[in-house]
Design a protein around this motif. Structure first.
Motif, PDB file in Angstrom:
ATOM      1  N   ALA A  81     -50.619 108.275   2.741  1.00  0.00           N
ATOM      2  CA  ALA A  81     -49.271 108.314   3.320  1.00  0.00           C
ATOM      3  C   ALA A  81     -49.292 108.422   4.846  1.00  0.00           C
ATOM      4  N   ALA A  82     -50.476 108.350   5.441  1.00  0.00           N
ATOM      5  CA  ALA A  82     -50.582 108.655   6.873  1.00  0.00           C
ATOM      6  C   ALA A  82     -49.689 107.770   7.737  1.00  0.00           C
ATOM      7  N   ASP A  83     -49.602 106.501   7.425  1.00  0.00           N
ATOM      8  CA  ASP A  83     -48.791 105.599   8.240  1.00  0.00           C
ATOM      9  C   ASP A  83     -47.351 106.102   8.331  1.00  0.00           C
ATOM     10  N   SER A  84     -46.837 106.509   7.180  1.00  0.00           N
ATOM     11  CA  SER A  84     -45.449 106.979   7.150  1.00  0.00           C
ATOM     12  C   SER A  84     -45.310 108.332   7.847  1.00  0.00           C
ATOM     13  N   PHE A  85     -46.338 109.148   7.688  1.00  0.00           N
ATOM     14  CA  PHE A  85     -46.342 110.466   8.316  1.00  0.00           C
ATOM     15  C   PHE A  85     -46.203 110.328   9.839  1.00  0.00           C
ATOM     16  N   PHE A  86     -46.908 109.348  10.389  1.00  0.00           N
ATOM     17  CA  PHE A  86     -46.886 109.179  11.849  1.00  0.00           C
ATOM     18  C   PHE A  86     -45.550 108.628  12.345  1.00  0.00           C
ATOM     19  N   TYR A  87     -44.979 107.632  11.642  1.00  0.00           N
ATOM     20  CA  TYR A  87     -43.704 107.115  12.169  1.00  0.00           C
ATOM     21  C   TYR A  87     -42.595 108.142  12.015  1.00  0.00           C
ATOM     22  N   ALA A  88     -42.686 108.936  10.911  1.00  0.00           N
ATOM     23  CA  ALA A  88     -41.647 109.955  10.714  1.00  0.00           C
ATOM     24  C   ALA A  88     -41.686 110.988  11.834  1.00  0.00           C
ATOM     25  N   SER A  89     -42.874 111.245  12.372  1.00  0.00           N
ATOM     26  CA  SER A  89     -42.966 112.165  13.493  1.00  0.00           C
ATOM     27  C   SER A  89     -42.217 111.602  14.698  1.00  0.00           C
ATOM     28  N   PHE A  90     -42.322 110.299  14.889  1.00  0.00           N
ATOM     29  CA  PHE A  90     -41.633 109.688  16.031  1.00  0.00           C
ATOM     30  C   PHE A  90     -40.119 109.627  15.816  1.00  0.00           C
ATOM     31  N   THR A  91     -39.696 109.334  14.591  1.00  0.00           N
ATOM     32  CA  THR A  91     -38.244 109.139  14.401  1.00  0.00           C
ATOM     33  C   THR A  91     -37.494 110.445  14.192  1.00  0.00           C
ATOM     34  N   GLY A  92     -38.157 111.453  13.605  1.00  0.00           N
ATOM     35  CA  GLY A  92     -37.378 112.592  13.131  1.00  0.00           C
ATOM     36  C   GLY A  92     -36.457 112.122  12.028  1.00  0.00           C
ATOM     37  N   ALA A  93     -35.439 112.920  11.676  1.00  0.00           N
ATOM     38  CA  ALA A  93     -34.528 112.535  10.593  1.00  0.00           C
ATOM     39  C   ALA A  93     -33.187 113.224  10.803  1.00  0.00           C
ATOM     40  N   GLU A  94     -32.263 112.991   9.883  1.00  0.00           N
ATOM     41  CA  GLU A  94     -30.917 113.586   9.996  1.00  0.00           C
ATOM     42  C   GLU A  94     -30.824 114.928   9.270  1.00  0.00           C
ATOM     43  N   PHE A 184     -25.233 105.919   6.195  1.00  0.00           N
ATOM     44  CA  PHE A 184     -26.605 105.810   6.707  1.00  0.00           C
ATOM     45  C   PHE A 184     -26.556 105.606   8.230  1.00  0.00           C
ATOM     46  N   PRO A 185     -27.424 106.258   8.988  1.00  0.00           N
ATOM     47  CA  PRO A 185     -27.356 106.146  10.456  1.00  0.00           C
ATOM     48  C   PRO A 185     -27.683 104.739  10.948  1.00  0.00           C
ATOM     49  N   ARG A 186     -26.899 104.281  11.905  1.00  0.00           N
ATOM     50  CA  ARG A 186     -27.221 103.026  12.611  1.00  0.00           C
ATOM     51  C   ARG A 186     -27.585 103.431  14.034  1.00  0.00           C
ATOM     52  N   ASP A 187     -28.812 103.778  14.228  1.00  0.00           N
ATOM     53  CA  ASP A 187     -29.254 104.308  15.519  1.00  0.00           C
ATOM     54  C   ASP A 187     -30.639 103.729  15.819  1.00  0.00           C
ATOM     55  N   PRO A 188     -30.673 102.437  16.162  1.00  0.00           N
ATOM     56  CA  PRO A 188     -31.979 101.757  16.302  1.00  0.00           C
ATOM     57  C   PRO A 188     -32.903 102.424  17.315  1.00  0.00           C
ATOM     58  N   SER A 189     -32.354 102.981  18.384  1.00  0.00           N
ATOM     59  CA  SER A 189     -33.240 103.561  19.396  1.00  0.00           C
ATOM     60  C   SER A 189     -34.041 104.711  18.808  1.00  0.00           C
ATOM     61  N   LYS A 190     -33.505 105.327  17.743  1.00  0.00           N
ATOM     62  CA  LYS A 190     -34.211 106.441  17.112  1.00  0.00           C
ATOM     63  C   LYS A 190     -34.989 105.997  15.873  1.00  0.00           C
ATOM     64  N   TYR A 191     -34.453 105.039  15.128  1.00  0.00           N
ATOM     65  CA  TYR A 191     -35.031 104.737  13.818  1.00  0.00           C
ATOM     66  C   TYR A 191     -35.710 103.369  13.707  1.00  0.00           C
ATOM     67  N   VAL A 192     -35.610 102.537  14.718  1.00  0.00           N
ATOM     68  CA  VAL A 192     -36.332 101.255  14.660  1.00  0.00           C
ATOM     69  C   VAL A 192     -37.500 101.334  15.638  1.00  0.00           C
ATOM     70  N   MET A 193     -38.698 101.508  15.111  1.00  0.00           N
ATOM     71  CA  MET A 193     -39.838 101.780  15.969  1.00  0.00           C
ATOM     72  C   MET A 193     -40.509 100.504  16.458  1.00  0.00           C
ATOM     73  N   ILE A 194     -39.707  99.696  17.201  1.00  0.00           N
ATOM     74  CA  ILE A 194     -40.337  98.624  17.967  1.00  0.00           C
ATOM     75  C   ILE A 194     -40.935  99.281  19.210  1.00  0.00           C
ATOM     76  N   PRO A 195     -41.889  98.619  19.868  1.00  0.00           N
ATOM     77  CA  PRO A 195     -42.563  99.266  21.003  1.00  0.00           C
ATOM     78  C   PRO A 195     -41.605  99.881  22.019  1.00  0.00           C
ATOM     79  N   ALA A 196     -40.554  99.153  22.388  1.00  0.00           N
ATOM     80  CA  ALA A 196     -39.659  99.663  23.436  1.00  0.00           C
ATOM     81  C   ALA A 196     -39.046 101.009  23.034  1.00  0.00           C
ATOM     82  N   ASN A 197     -38.655 101.109  21.771  1.00  0.00           N
ATOM     83  CA  ASN A 197     -38.054 102.365  21.307  1.00  0.00           C
ATOM     84  C   ASN A 197     -39.096 103.456  21.120  1.00  0.00           C
ATOM     85  N   ALA A 198     -40.230 103.070  20.560  1.00  0.00           N
ATOM     86  CA  ALA A 198     -41.286 104.054  20.301  1.00  0.00           C
ATOM     87  C   ALA A 198     -41.792 104.648  21.619  1.00  0.00           C
ATOM     88  N   ARG A 199     -41.856 103.803  22.668  1.00  0.00           N
ATOM     89  CA  ARG A 199     -42.305 104.308  23.979  1.00  0.00           C
ATOM     90  C   ARG A 199     -41.366 105.396  24.484  1.00  0.00           C
TER      91      ARG A 199
END
Lengths: 613, 204
Positions: A81-94, A184-199
């Motif tokens: 599950a590591a891949d998901s664990f890492f992106y969830a750290s970046f996005t957080g949740a509601e 469901f949240p529509r907040d791409p800057s937080k939940y869509v981890m393209i490079p620009a947002n992830a940075r």
């Protein structure tokens, strides 16, 4: 009210009381009972997901949707599950998102030993570590609060001795929590981890770690217990219990949060004692932090790096280092004892995998194995498995060996649940990239090793909802594999015939060896113990070579060969009839023959129905 | 209850023999008697016919370690004879070994690569530990009570005789775990195990 609960029961109770809505997991020792327990509580959706990564994504989705969610897995599950664990750290949740990682020091039921506190550091996810069942319950609630306070997933790291120890727990009631969102949240800057947002997220994540470290300075999950100041022990998890037992006079810094660590609190403690000793299981995670802070300390120079701690190990190590132990280490004298017969776990009597391994053993083919009861096919006398690494590995390893041009036909064996978990994508690879691998799916209609959890082959879910069975043969055929057979795993000749046919093509092939695990309650009721007809048995020993624990050596010897006759233990025998198909002397009657003989002489009464034992 | 030391139990046997249920009941009895209790066990692979061990500890104030150290168990309760020998180091000097008179032959023996040791070794090993050895014919007594599967209740009955708790405390915890229609059977099984121990109590 206090009840004795295992750590796993307490985690489930704690999650329920904290208002969890969704929980997902894949079974794995020592974490399995968390979801089994949780599934019985009202107002909770709980599922066995097909694997740990899926389980974590399910929990993340629920937390994005504003409902408290939990995913549970064994330590190696978090690798999956590591891949998901890492992106969830970046996005957080509601809403609160908690991941339980149940580590298995000493590898009681695992392929490796790893310290998942490293994963917490690695992914910048705060990590709590309970040391008994009460803390298991309390820390789950703390983890959900922390998750919502700092917009972060939180890891609850346990070890086998917290999961499977039971201690008294004060029970509470559930706090119902309204969903935090309607839509469901529509907040791409937080939940869509393209490079620009992830940075943009990464610095926020690093700041979050600093904020949580500041919180940890004041949190009651970390505490100093001042006693004698000569020795100060820094510890966490179940190691705290061993330290308290063995070093009762020492001051203790008990860390309930093992990442991030409270630097000021650690400095205060270290300054207050003469000698700082870190007592921790597996990696020197705490010790390294103390060293980074420039605090002289001892840890792995005293206590072992490998395996689990226990009072014997801690006392012996501590005494050797001159620490003030409660009593001298026990001096074990050599006991007047003969060499004892090893008792490794074995394939049970009636195990449907036995026939397949008997065949593969006879054919002397290289076999890549996988994770489940059937890994026990490696043991003598069958000795039929040659690799086993992790869930789903066997098929890919066989494919690689075949593509490398090894001069033997590779066979991969995998259980039904493991196949749905991580075998499916590996088999798609075999099919598409065309390796002449024979994959044997050992379909016992259960996730047997961990205690018969349902899977997509069983037709019902964790919460006992009926569902559509994902049939293996059509699934495999849909991948483009043309050589496929489904055979009753108790049919010795049928298996061999299908094997020969499938091996005759230099193309991907699949054999589904199908038969329910005889330990399933509904199958248990159908057991018919077999017996050996002494007059016919010659003591040839063929039946001993299938490694069935129900087949014993009799005290009686064959008159000619002077070899022991076979004897079947009626308490263990399920009546699978594999042995009698191999017996060259027809010395074991079939179930039908036994039934017919009983109908002629209906004298003996049936076995009583049991209970309470 | 005597002394300030914790009571420590190690329960051993073969996966599938019912050691987990017995250790659950032992923990509940301790709690009902007013002790702090901890219990530890291992699930998973070992349950497939391997050697298994559970640890239970009672303490009048606080139990720390859920695991019993080597040489610290007051009572070693073994559901199988060779497992009693295997785990003998857990018993303290002068402790009591309650051993079910039952041999489950490991595959290593039936396949001819190892030998099942004779009963005389039990006496030798526990003598060397200055320990009491109590043999209990668990399966036979359970069969007489009405069902061979109540052997673990027979063994708990034997253990109960070694500890200064009212019989009722044991019985109340047991009764909660037993289906109503098997209450009487289990009561007989428990009593027969209790009666199988001639000398009550433990050596200091």
């Amino acid at each position: 009210m206090k009840r004795v609960l295992s750590g796993n029961e307490a985690i489930a109770r704690g999650a329920w009381e904290a208002g969890v809505h969704v929980a997902a997991a894949y079974p794995g020792t020592p974490s399995t009972e968390i979801l089994e327990e949780l599934s019985r509580f009202p107002h909770v959706y709980a599922e066995w997901s097909t694997n740990e990564k899926v389980a974590l994504d399910v929990a993340i989705g629920a937390a994005y949707a504003g409902r408290r969610a939990l995913a549970a897995m064994k330590h190696v599950g978090l690798n999956v599950a590591a891949d998901s664990f890492f992106y969830a750290s970046f996005t957080g949740a509601e809403a609160g998102l908690v991941i339980v990682s149940a580590d298995d020091p000493a590898m009681h039921s695992s392929q490796n030993e790893q310290d998942n506190r490293r994963f917490a550091q690695f992914a910048r996810v705060p990590c709590l570590e309970p040391s008994d069942s009460q803390e298991c319950k309390d820390f789950v609630a703390a983890a959900f609060d922390l998750s919502e306070l700092f917009d972060t997933p939180v890891m609850l790291r346990t070890t086998t001795r917290t999961n499977h120890s039971a201690t008294p727990v004060e029970l509470g009631e559930r706090t119902e929590r309204a969903a935090k969102r309607e839509k469901f949240p529509r907040d791409p800057s937080k939940y869509v981890m393209i490079p620009a947002n992830a940075r943009r997220r990464h610095p926020l994540v690093e700041q979050r770690v600093r904020d949580i470290a500041a919180w940890a300075e004041k949190s009651p999950v970390n505490r100093i217990e001042w006693r004698d100041r000569k020795v100060g022990v820094v510890t966490a998890g179940v190691a705290y219990q061993y330290a308290r037992e063995v070093l009762p006079t020492a001051s203790v810094l008990k860390l309930g949060m093992v990442y991030p660590l409270p630097e000021q609190l650690i400095r205060t403690f270290a300054a207050g004692v003469e000698r700082v000793v870190v007592v921790e299981e597996l990696d020197p995670v705490l010790e390294e932090k103390l060293r980074l802070l420039g605090i002289p300390c001892e840890g792995k120079s005293i206590f072992p790096l490998c395996g689990e701690l226990d009072p014997t190990v801690v006392r012996k190590s501590a005494a050797a280092a001159g620490l003030p132990v409660d009593k001298p280490p026990v001096e074990l004298s050599e006991l007047p004892r003969p060499e004892l017969p090893a008792r490794p776990p074995v394939l049970c009597a009636g195990c449907p995998h036995r026939g397949v391994f008997q065949l593969l053993s006879k054919k002397k083919v290289p076999v890549t194995g996988d994770i489940g009861c059937y890994t026990l096919g490696l043991l003598p006398p069958l000795s039929a498995i040659h690799t086993c690494g992790c869930m789903g590995a066997g098929i890919g390893v066989a494919h690689g060996a075949a593509k490398a041009g090894i001069g033997e036909r590779m066979v991969a064996v995998i259980g039904d649940s493991t196949f749905y978990h991580a075998g499916l994508s590996a088999l798609a690879n075999v099919a598409y990239n065309k390796a002449n691998v024979l994959t044997v799916i050992l379909d016992n209609r259960s996730t047997a090793m961990t205690g018969h959890q349902p899977n997509p082959g069983t037709g019902f879910t964790l919460q006992q909802q009926p569902s559509e069975i994902i049939e293996l043969e059509p699934l495999v055929r849909a991948l483009g594999i043309h050589h496929v057979a489904t055979i009753d795993a108790y049919d010795v000749d049928g298996l061999e015939k299908a094997y020969k046919e499938l091996m005759s093509h230099q193309e991907p092939a699949v054999l589904v060896a199908r038969r329910e695990c005889p330990l399933l309650p509904e199958i248990r009721r159908q057991w018919v113990p077999l017996h050996v007809i002494e007059e016919k048995c010659t003591g040839c020993g063929i039946c001993f070579r299938i490694g069935c624990p129900a087949i014993l050596k009799s005290e009686e010897l064959d008159e000619k060969s002077r070899k022991p006759l076979a004897l079947i233990d009626p308490d263990q025998c399920t009546g699978c009839e594999v042995c009698l198909q191999l017996c060259p002397h027809d010395a074991i009657p079939t179930r039908d023959q036994i039934r017919m003989a009983e109908e002629k002489q209906p004298a003996s009464c049936s076995t009583p129905v049991t209970g309470g034992s | 209850m005597a002394g300030h030391i914790p009571y420590s139990f190690v329960l051993v046997g073969v996966g599938g023999q019912g050691t987990l249920l017995a250790s659950n009941i032992l923990a509940e009895v301790g709690l009902a008697a007013g002790f702090d209790v901890k219990k530890s066990e291992v699930h998973g692979m070992a349950q497939r016919g391997g050697s298994v061990a559970s640890h239970v500890r009672w303490h009048p104030e606080q139990v720390f370690s859920p695991l019993v150290g080597l040489g610290e168990a007051d009572i070693l309760l073994s559901f199988e004879k060779v497992e009693a020998l295997r785990f003998a180091e857990f018993l303290r000097h002068g402790g009591t070994a309650v051993v079910n008179d039952m041999a489950i032959v490991p595959v290593t023996v039936s396949s001819g690569t190892a030998v099942y040791p004779g009963d005389e070794h039990l006496a030798k090993v526990f003598d060397a530990l200055d320990a009491e050895l109590v043999m209990v014919p668990g399966e036979r007594l359970a069969q007489e009570a009405g069902n061979v599967k109540a052997a673990n209740v027979v063994l708990l009955g034997a253990v109960s005789r070694l500890l200064p708790l009212p019989e009722e405390t044991w019985w109340e915890c047991l009764a909660q775990r037993v289906p109503k229609k098997f209450l009487e059977l289990n009561r007989v099984a428990f009593a027969s195990g209790r009666a199988a121990v001639t000398k009550a109590g433990l050596k200091a």
